[in-house]
Each structure stands twice: as structure tokens, then as C-alpha cells.
Design a protein around this motif. Sequence first.
Motif, PDB file in Angstrom:
ATOM      1  N   TYR A   2       0.791  -1.229   0.000  1.00 60.47           N
ATOM      2  CA  TYR A   2       0.000   0.000   0.000  1.00 60.47           C
ATOM      3  C   TYR A   2       0.824   1.281   0.000  1.00 60.47           C
ATOM      4  O   TYR A   2       0.366   2.299  -0.525  1.00 60.47           O
ATOM      5  N   PRO A  13       6.433   2.735  -3.472  1.00 54.15           N
ATOM      6  CA  PRO A  13       6.243   3.224  -4.844  1.00 54.15           C
ATOM      7  C   PRO A  13       6.422   2.138  -5.896  1.00 54.15           C
ATOM      8  O   PRO A  13       6.282   2.407  -7.085  1.00 54.15           O
ATOM      9  N   ARG A  60       2.632   0.077  -7.718  1.00 55.55           N
ATOM     10  CA  ARG A  60       1.583   1.037  -8.070  1.00 55.55           C
ATOM     11  C   ARG A  60       1.357   1.028  -9.585  1.00 55.55           C
ATOM     12  O   ARG A  60       2.255   0.670 -10.352  1.00 55.55           O
ATOM     13  N   GLN A 101       1.364   1.897 -13.161  1.00 52.91           N
ATOM     14  CA  GLN A 101       2.147   2.753 -14.043  1.00 52.91           C
ATOM     15  C   GLN A 101       1.669   2.677 -15.498  1.00 52.91           C
ATOM     16  O   GLN A 101       1.984   3.535 -16.306  1.00 52.91           O
ATOM     17  N   GLY A 116      -0.544   5.564 -10.370  1.00 55.69           N
ATOM     18  CA  GLY A 116      -0.011   5.772  -9.033  1.00 55.69           C
ATOM     19  C   GLY A 116      -0.833   5.118  -7.946  1.00 55.69           C
ATOM     20  O   GLY A 116      -0.420   5.092  -6.781  1.00 55.69           O
ATOM     21  N   THR A 117      -1.992   4.565  -8.305  1.00 59.13           N
ATOM     22  CA  THR A 117      -2.829   3.884  -7.311  1.00 59.13           C
ATOM     23  C   THR A 117      -2.203   2.533  -6.951  1.00 59.13           C
ATOM     24  O   THR A 117      -1.756   1.803  -7.841  1.00 59.13           O
ATOM     25  N   PRO A 118      -2.153   2.164  -5.672  1.00 64.06           N
ATOM     26  CA  PRO A 118      -1.634   0.834  -5.317  1.00 64.06           C
ATOM     27  C   PRO A 118      -2.432  -0.264  -6.018  1.00 64.06           C
ATOM     28  O   PRO A 118      -3.665  -0.255  -5.993  1.00 64.06           O
ATOM     29  N   SER A 144      -5.181  -2.175  -4.053  1.00 71.20           N
ATOM     30  CA  SER A 144      -6.395  -1.483  -3.617  1.00 71.20           C
ATOM     31  C   SER A 144      -7.428  -1.343  -4.730  1.00 71.20           C
ATOM     32  O   SER A 144      -8.544  -0.886  -4.469  1.00 71.20           O
ATOM     33  N   ARG A 196      -4.866  -7.695 -12.737  1.00 67.28           N
ATOM     34  CA  ARG A 196      -3.654  -7.018 -12.280  1.00 67.28           C
ATOM     35  C   ARG A 196      -2.454  -7.652 -12.961  1.00 67.28           C
ATOM     36  O   ARG A 196      -2.320  -8.878 -12.991  1.00 67.28           O
ATOM     37  N   ARG A 246       3.336  -3.520 -11.966  1.00 64.53           N
ATOM     38  CA  ARG A 246       2.935  -2.122 -12.161  1.00 64.53           C
ATOM     39  C   ARG A 246       1.877  -1.934 -13.239  1.00 64.53           C
ATOM     40  O   ARG A 246       1.764  -0.841 -13.788  1.00 64.53           O
TER      41      ARG A 246
END
Length: 261
Positions: free
Chosen positions: A53, A56, A59, A61, A85-87, A90, A114, A118
Motif C-alpha cells: 500500500y 512506490p 503502483r 504505471q 499511481g494507485t496501489p 487497492s 492485475r 505495475r
Amino acid sequence: MAGPTTAESGERHQRESGPHRPPRTGRLLRLRMLIILLCAFGLVVGGCIWLLYGSPWLRVQRVSVSGARVLTETQVREAAGVRLGTPLISLDTDAIGARLRRRLPRIDSVDVVRSWPRGIGLKVTERTPVLVVGDGGKFVEVDGEGVRFATVPHPPAGVPALQLTVSRSVGLRRFGIDRLTREAARVAREVPAAVARDIRTVKVGSYDSISLELTGGRSVMWGSDEKGGAKAATLSALMRAAPRARHFDVSVPTAPASSGS
């Protein structure tokens, strides 16, 4: 005779009272080890939470899109609403898929995955039009389930027009335009491929009066959508048996008819 010495009395008392209890220092060592293990476990869990969470590295990209034919990749990305930039952990993939189908009705289904570490992948499947309905100079595409999903300035090539000639009768009040549109779409989907290429118009007069206008002035009375598979097979056989006929009737597939030459 002399009695036992003090040392001998101590040894005898020790034997009678049993073995020694573990020394206090042993219990303290075990307690310290437990505390260390708990602290280590907490550090590992905290590190994992921070990695997922707060770091960097995991996240979003990039958002990749596949399967789009009419829609552009930019349209799909914008409708998905995934912020860079969102994890990754999440993201609600179900919510992204629902948002895409709501904002872009042309999308029939979408697989949101996912792509660690990234990326997010959007694999879309677009609806395929089987009918088109004229609407004030524009055209509404209808898929095989009767869903009106897009308005376009020009009719797509090779897609027959839907012509609703239903009067304001009991039949219309009973079935409704949407139901009749679904029936017409299913007929267009069930027609043999060799015939489907020649369909120019699907006419709906009522629930059990659906007909097809083909190239070369030919026509087919299909009837209702019931027994579609049997009607398709009968129509293929009838056209082979009477290749010069202009009118075919398979509304009752056990008693087909053809006429004209």
C-alpha cells in the motif's frame, strides 16, 4: 556415634524433596525469545502492508487494452477511470469492469486483471451488431440479444435493417417493442450463414409474423422465433431444392413452401 554432617543432611533433603525446578533465568530467556519472535512477525506483516500500500514499487504505471475493435484504447482507458499511481492491491477490478460496461455500452464483457508489479490489463469483448435501426438520420446497432448499444452516423456494412411494422394492437401491448426487437435479433442470428449474407431487411409485423427480405427480390416468411434451428435447416434444404424460387415460407418447418421463379 556421631550424627550426619550438615552437608550430608542437605544432600538427603535434596533427594527427598525431588528435582530442582527450572531456574528463573530459563523462563526469562523463553519469554524474551517469544517477544523477539512476535516483534519479528509484526515487522514482517508491517513490511508487507507497506510494500503493498505504501511503497512506490507496486503502483499502477500503465493500463493496457486488448480486444477493442470499434472503440479506441484511449476511450477504454478513460472510461475505466484507473488513476496512475494507485496501489495495485487497492483496485476493485469488479467495479472497474462494471464502470466500463456502464460508460461504454458497446462492451459486452471485460476481464480486468492485475499485471504485477505495475500494470492493469483490460481485455474487452465488444458487442456485434446483427441488426440496425434507423433513427432520425442516424442508426442504432442491435446485438444478437436485442440490446441497442450504440448510435452511429452510418449503418455498418453487411448488417440488415430492422423494420417494425407493428400496429398499435393487442399484440404490441402484450409483447412490446423491446421484446419484438429481441425476437427479430434472434431470427437474424439463427438464419443459415449462406442466407444471412443476403438479408437486407428483417420485418416484424407481429410476434409470429417475422419475415426476411433478401437480395434479388427474394423473401422468407419465418414466423415466430420458435423452432429456429428447425426453420434454418428447412430453409437451407428448400433453397437447394428450389434454387429459382423467389418466396419461401418456413413458418411451419414441417410444411414448408416455395413459390415464384
